[in-house]
Design an enzyme around this catalytic site. Structure first.
Site, PDB file in Angstrom:
ATOM      1  N   HIS A 192     -36.833  41.142-111.236  1.00 20.16           N
ATOM      2  CA  HIS A 192     -36.616  42.506-110.735  1.00 20.16           C
ATOM      3  C   HIS A 192     -37.301  42.754-109.392  1.00 20.16           C
ATOM      4  O   HIS A 192     -37.729  43.870-109.105  1.00 20.16           O
ATOM      5  CB  HIS A 192     -37.068  43.539-111.784  1.00 20.16           C
ATOM      6  CG  HIS A 192     -36.140  43.592-112.968  1.00 20.16           C
ATOM      7  ND1 HIS A 192     -36.454  43.078-114.197  1.00 20.16           N
ATOM      8  CD2 HIS A 192     -34.886  44.091-113.085  1.00 20.16           C
ATOM      9  CE1 HIS A 192     -35.437  43.255-115.036  1.00 20.16           C
ATOM     10  NE2 HIS A 192     -34.482  43.858-114.392  1.00 20.16           N
ATOM     11  N   HIS A 292     -23.007  41.297-111.598  1.00 18.96           N
ATOM     12  CA  HIS A 292     -24.047  42.127-112.211  1.00 18.96           C
ATOM     13  C   HIS A 292     -23.366  43.206-113.059  1.00 18.96           C
ATOM     14  O   HIS A 292     -22.423  43.838-112.596  1.00 18.96           O
ATOM     15  CB  HIS A 292     -24.832  42.775-111.066  1.00 18.96           C
ATOM     16  CG  HIS A 292     -25.999  43.608-111.465  1.00 18.96           C
ATOM     17  ND1 HIS A 292     -26.227  44.863-110.957  1.00 18.96           N
ATOM     18  CD2 HIS A 292     -27.019  43.361-112.297  1.00 18.96           C
ATOM     19  CE1 HIS A 292     -27.351  45.352-111.451  1.00 18.96           C
ATOM     20  NE2 HIS A 292     -27.857  44.463-112.275  1.00 18.96           N
TER      21      HIS A 292
HETATM   22  O1  LIG Z   1     -29.874  42.053-113.875  1.00 24.60           O
HETATM   23  C1  LIG Z   1     -29.881  43.127-114.443  1.00 24.60           C
HETATM   24  O2  LIG Z   1     -28.943  43.522-115.137  1.00 24.60           O
HETATM   25  C2  LIG Z   1     -31.098  43.998-114.276  1.00 24.60           C
HETATM   26  O3  LIG Z   1     -31.689  43.717-113.058  1.00 24.60           O
HETATM   27  C3  LIG Z   1     -30.825  45.463-114.415  1.00 24.60           C
HETATM   28  O4  LIG Z   1     -30.044  45.902-113.354  1.00 24.60           O
HETATM   29  C4  LIG Z   1     -32.124  46.216-114.413  1.00 24.60           C
HETATM   30  O5  LIG Z   1     -32.834  45.858-115.555  1.00 24.60           O
HETATM   31  C5  LIG Z   1     -31.974  47.658-114.442  1.00 24.60           C
HETATM   32  O6  LIG Z   1     -33.220  48.342-114.470  1.00 24.60           O
HETATM   33 MG   LIG Z   2     -31.317  41.713-112.423  1.00 25.17          MG
END
Ligand SMILES: O=C(O)[C@@H](O)[C@H](O)[C@H](O)CO
Ligand SMILES: [Mg+2]
Length: 384
Positions: A192, A292
């Site tokens: 993250h 994503h």
């Molecule tokens: O790769 C993912 O899905 C994560 O980076 C989410 O977008 C994140 O946990 C949202 O707070």
């Molecule tokens: Mg992520």
């Protein structure tokens, strides 16, 4: 056929609010889209309504590229995740309308199927801050479900340079998961974007030893060169790109950051067509993509149609089975993986419709913002 009306729907989940849209045409054909953006759902809804009024009402739903370019270029500052998410919500609904009009599943308008099923990897299967034993038990279930892999952030909300005991707990958790799932299951670790380059490198070497498949967003997403400084020991892949919101930035991200897997966010890049263009840029560099998708079922359906028509995909991120229990009530034919893979609907369009009764049961709720940059080494997940 002309676009006549836009409706927006905010749906409160504990984590964030979902944003769905429905576009109506003068022929009675309607289309659905999703513009979910973490903690900005109301803002994106307002921009979506403005964009519809300014550029879309009265237009032909087939003018997808022209409408996207108008919304992107005429809004002089260009892009950014809020505007792009609004564009994407409308764009998905336009594709849905066009595909319904010709009576074809959307993937047949995006190049046609190059896959029969879409392998899914699990995210959201794990409770942040749990013990290694609890994580290992949850991981066993994920493998039993047939997923191609599983992602988690065992250093959840640690700071840029966490205390040694925080790192140790994270490593112990990954090792416990590895023991539980065996040597062949793919484990992905999401940073993250929180670590310093030094700490990211320290972590990367341990992940290499543990046979981790990819290390995602090890460092802050703004500086591509910093990502390029992260080590890649023992075949550890670097995954990035969920916060690269512009196709025009992707060549630099690839050149400087040298990711092995690119993760375009089909909402925040501005829709299906933009994501397809980004996938083609990645393809030209021999880089696979994994869209994503921490979103709701509408954007998941859109990602799956795009997956179907994209040669260089690895695996689709999937929260579907780990979301709120009422996720599949929100739409008809909610995409859910079976034996760890999605079969994509061959119904016309995206293959789903909004279920307004279920949507109305979950009104907007105030967002509880996650503290994503705590520098105190704490594992506490919620601030709001
Ligand atoms: O790769 C993912 O899905 C994560 O980076 C989410 O977008 C994140 O946990 C949202 O707070
Ligand atoms: Mg992520």
């Amino acid at each position: 056929m002309k676009l006549a009306r836009l409706e927006t729907f905010l749906i409160g989940r504990p984590w964030n609010n979902l944003l769905f849209v429905r576009l109506e045409t003068d022929t009675g054909i309607t289309g659905v889209g999703e513009g979910t953006m973490q903690w900005q759902a109301q803002t994106v809804a307002a921009v979506t309504e403005l964009m519809f009024k300014r550029y879309v009402v009265g237009a032909s739903p087939f003018d997808i590229e022209r409408l996207v370019q108008a919304m992107y270029r005429n809004e002089y500052a260009r892009g950014g995740p809020v505007l792009n998410s609004a564009i994407a919500a409308i764009e998905m609904a336009l594709w849905d309308i066009c595909a319904k009009h010709v009576g074809q599943p959307l993937y047949n308008l995006l190049g046609g199927r190059v896959h029969d099923t879409i392998p899914a990897y699990a995210n959201g299967w794990y409770e942040n801050g749990c013990t290694p034993e609890v994580a290992a038990a949850a991981a066993r279930k994920v493998v039993a479900e047939g997923y191609s892999g599983m992602k988690f952030d065992p250093f959840w909300l640690a700071g840029a340079d966490p205390q040694p005991e925080v790192l140790r707990l994270g490593f112990d958790t990954i090792a416990a998961v590895r023991d539980a799932v065996g040597p062949d299951a793919r484990i992905m670790i999401d940073g993250h974007g929180r670590f310093s380059v030094g700490t990211a490198n320290q972590i990367a070497h341990v992940l290499g030893e543990l046979g981790v498949y990819w290390f995602e967003e090890p460092v802050a997403p703004e500086n591509f060169a910093m990502l390029g400084e992260v080590d890649r020991p023992k075949g550890l892949r670097i995954a990035a790109g969920e916060r690269c919101w512009s196709r025009h930035q992707v060549p630099q991200l690839i050149a400087q950051g040298r990711p092995h897997v690119l993760q375009p966010d089909i909402i925040q890049v501005g829709g299906i067509l933009e994501a397809k263009k980004i996938a083609a840029i990645a393809d030209a560099h021999g880089i696979p993509v994994s869209f994503h998708c921490p979103f709701g079922p509408v954007a998941t359906a859109a990602a799956l149609h795009l997956d179907m028509a994209t040669t260089n995909i690895v695996s689709q991120e999937s929260f579907s089975a780990f979301d709120v229990p009422w996720r599949s009530d929100l739409v008809t034919n909610c995409p859910m993986p079976r034996q760890g893979a999605y079969r994509v609907s061959d119904a016309p369009g995206l293959g789903i419709e909004l279920n307004e009764d279920a949507i109305r049961e979950h009104p907007f709720r105030e967002e509880a913002v996650q503290d994503m940059w705590a520098d105190n080494g704490s594992m506490s997940a919620w601030r709001g």
